[in-house]
Design an enzyme around this catalytic site. Structure first.
Site, PDB file in Angstrom:
ATOM      1  N   CYS A 139       0.802  -1.228   0.000  1.00 55.90           N
ATOM      2  CA  CYS A 139       0.000   0.000   0.000  1.00 55.90           C
ATOM      3  C   CYS A 139       0.833   1.275   0.000  1.00 55.90           C
ATOM      4  CB  CYS A 139      -0.963  -0.015   1.181  1.00 55.90           C
ATOM      5  SG  CYS A 139      -2.090  -1.421   1.129  1.00 55.90           S
TER       6      CYS A 139
ATOM      7  N   LYS B 277      -9.074   8.706   2.901  1.00 55.18           N
ATOM      8  CA  LYS B 277      -9.628   7.354   2.843  1.00 55.18           C
ATOM      9  C   LYS B 277     -11.008   7.271   3.510  1.00 55.18           C
ATOM     10  CE  LYS B 277      -5.210   4.861   2.628  1.00 55.18           C
ATOM     11  NZ  LYS B 277      -4.252   5.952   2.858  1.00 55.18           N
TER      12      LYS B 277
ATOM     13  N   PHE C 243       1.840   3.681   4.260  1.00 54.39           N
ATOM     14  CA  PHE C 243       2.451   2.546   4.948  1.00 54.39           C
ATOM     15  C   PHE C 243       1.863   1.255   4.394  1.00 54.39           C
ATOM     16  CE2 PHE C 243       1.892   5.849   8.454  1.00 54.39           C
ATOM     17  CZ  PHE C 243       3.096   6.480   8.160  1.00 54.39           C
TER      18      PHE C 243
ATOM     19  N   PHE D 267       1.875  -3.364   3.973  1.00 47.67           N
ATOM     20  CA  PHE D 267       2.206  -4.689   4.497  1.00 47.67           C
ATOM     21  C   PHE D 267       3.694  -4.955   4.283  1.00 47.67           C
ATOM     22  CE2 PHE D 267      -2.211  -6.904   4.052  1.00 47.67           C
ATOM     23  CZ  PHE D 267      -2.605  -6.331   5.252  1.00 47.67           C
TER      24      PHE D 267
END
Length: 405
Positions: free
Chosen positions: A163, A329, A391, A393
């Protein structure tokens, strides 16, 4: 020699709108792009919520041969890149005779792989899959298609960083130009939005199940958040050296002045405040600015309990509680591989029109979000400098700082 790196074009294709004008209106209005998708529910998804992005018809723009190797990531990216190039006044004749690169963030091509596999199982003959499938299936599908369509002659690779992919693509383009290795790089991020791409993510139990009102489901920083909402599309940012932009008479929209990055080196999915703080501090150091010079932070905050709290702590530690913060978001859901690029575009629109888009659905702060300045309603404010966090995974962190010229 360190060259200045400027932005001369931006483009967007998202659940908030299919172009910059539509998206700008949605951002200002605090309009959500989240819907309930019955297809997901019928398929067995735990959560049927998604940011809905329609597939555009590319027939008016591209030949059948050009469209053959394109699936969702490349299709969306074509639309955002076409818009960005028109803004930057770049045409194919110019690109074919200059060294222009492309670095795009993309981390999956799940649907095209599934479709090719299903066709082979049905026909028992791989020759019937079709010649375009291989170019749809590869993770570099965006770069492969756009570099050939637009006749690009410079650096050409796909950046895969979960991401943070879209953000790192801009960061790497910035480094290439700053070091004098390229004069111009088309950067961005693309995210397919289909059940094949999202079913394993849904299986983790990290998606919101607040299906009563889809527009209320994505609640970054709010105490009652219960998970993220997947979304997608594409965003493009045209980077150029200041000298190259001036030489060709381009309109300079802003300047990239800082890029910070880090790896948590810890858990594969849990966030790390330490890693985020290191990324923030690196970006500030490279930009050579003080924390008080940042007018707005577009937070990564995806609406997960652990992730939002970690970022709120990191922002609080580095910036204190004064700088305005919001997570777009809350309106778009989590646009995954494209998010780092799209949130730069969203923030650029805010900078151009002097407003901060709201962190909608923020009603009750938790212990950490109460310590930072979250903007819950659209705010008229001049923005000369903004910061965007991404940020991903695997513990990959990226921070970009962009300033008006």
């Amino acid at each position: 020699m360190n060259h200045r790196v400027v932005i001369t074009g931006i483009g967007i294709y998202s659940c908030l709108g299919e172009n910059l004008e539509e998206v700008s209106k949605s951002l200002y209005a605090g309009k959500s792009g989240i819907v309930f998708d019955q297809v997901r529910k019928d398929f067995g998804f735990r959560s049927a919520l998604t940011g809905m992005v329609q597939e555009p018809d590319l027939k008016p723009f591209l030949s059948r041969r050009q469209r053959l190797g394109m699936h969702q990531p490349a299709i969306y990216a074509y639309m955002s890149t076409k818009e960005a190039m028109e803004m930057a006044r770049l045409d194919i004749d110019f690109l074919e005779t200059t060294e222009t690169g492309i670095i795009f963030g993309n981390d999956s091509t799940a649907a095209s792989v599934v479709e090719a596999h299903d066709k082979a199982r049905e026909k028992f003959d791989t020759t019937l899959i079709g010649s375009g499938a291989i170019f749809q299936n590869m993770n570099s599908t965006v770069n492969m298609n756009l570099s050939t369509i637009f006749k690009l002659k410079g650096i050409n690779f796909t950046l895969s960083a979960a991401c943070a992919s879209g953000s790192h693509s801009i960061g790497m383009g910035y480094i290439m130009i700053r070091q004098g290795l390229q004069e111009r790089v088309i950067c961005g991020g693309a995210q397919e939005i289909n059940i094949a791409a999202m079913c394993s993510f849904d299986g983790l139990g990290t998606f919101s199940v607040n299906e009563t009102d889809p527009t209320k489901a994505s609640r970054p920083f709010d105490r009652d958040r219960d998970g993220l909402v997947p979304s997608g599309g594409a965003a493009t940012v045209i980077l150029e050296s200041y000298e190259a932009a001036v030489k060709r008479g381009a309109t300079i929209l802003a300047e990239v002045i800082g890029y910070g990055f880090s790896s948590n080196g810890d858990h594969i999915s849990n966030p790390s405040m330490d890693g985020q703080v290191r990324s923030l501090n690196m970006a500030l150091k490279q930009a050579d600015i003080k924390v008080g010079e940042v007018d707005y932070i577009n937070a990564h905050a995806t609406s997960t309990p652990v992730g939002d709290s970690s970022e709120a702590k990191a922002i609080g530690e580095v910036f204190g509680g004064k700088v305005p913060v919001s997570s777009t978001k809350s309106m778009t859901g989590h646009e995954c591989w494209m998010a780092g690029a799209s949130e730069v575009v969203y923030s650029m629109l805010m900078m151009q029109q002097s407003f901060i888009a709201p962190n909608i659905n923020f009603e009750n702060p938790d212990d950490e979000s109460a310590k930072i300045n979250i903007i819950a309603k659209t705010k008229e404010q001049k923005i000369d400098c903004f910061l965007s966090n991404s940020f991903g995974f695997g513990g990959t962190n990226s921070t970009l700082i962009i300033r008006k010229v």
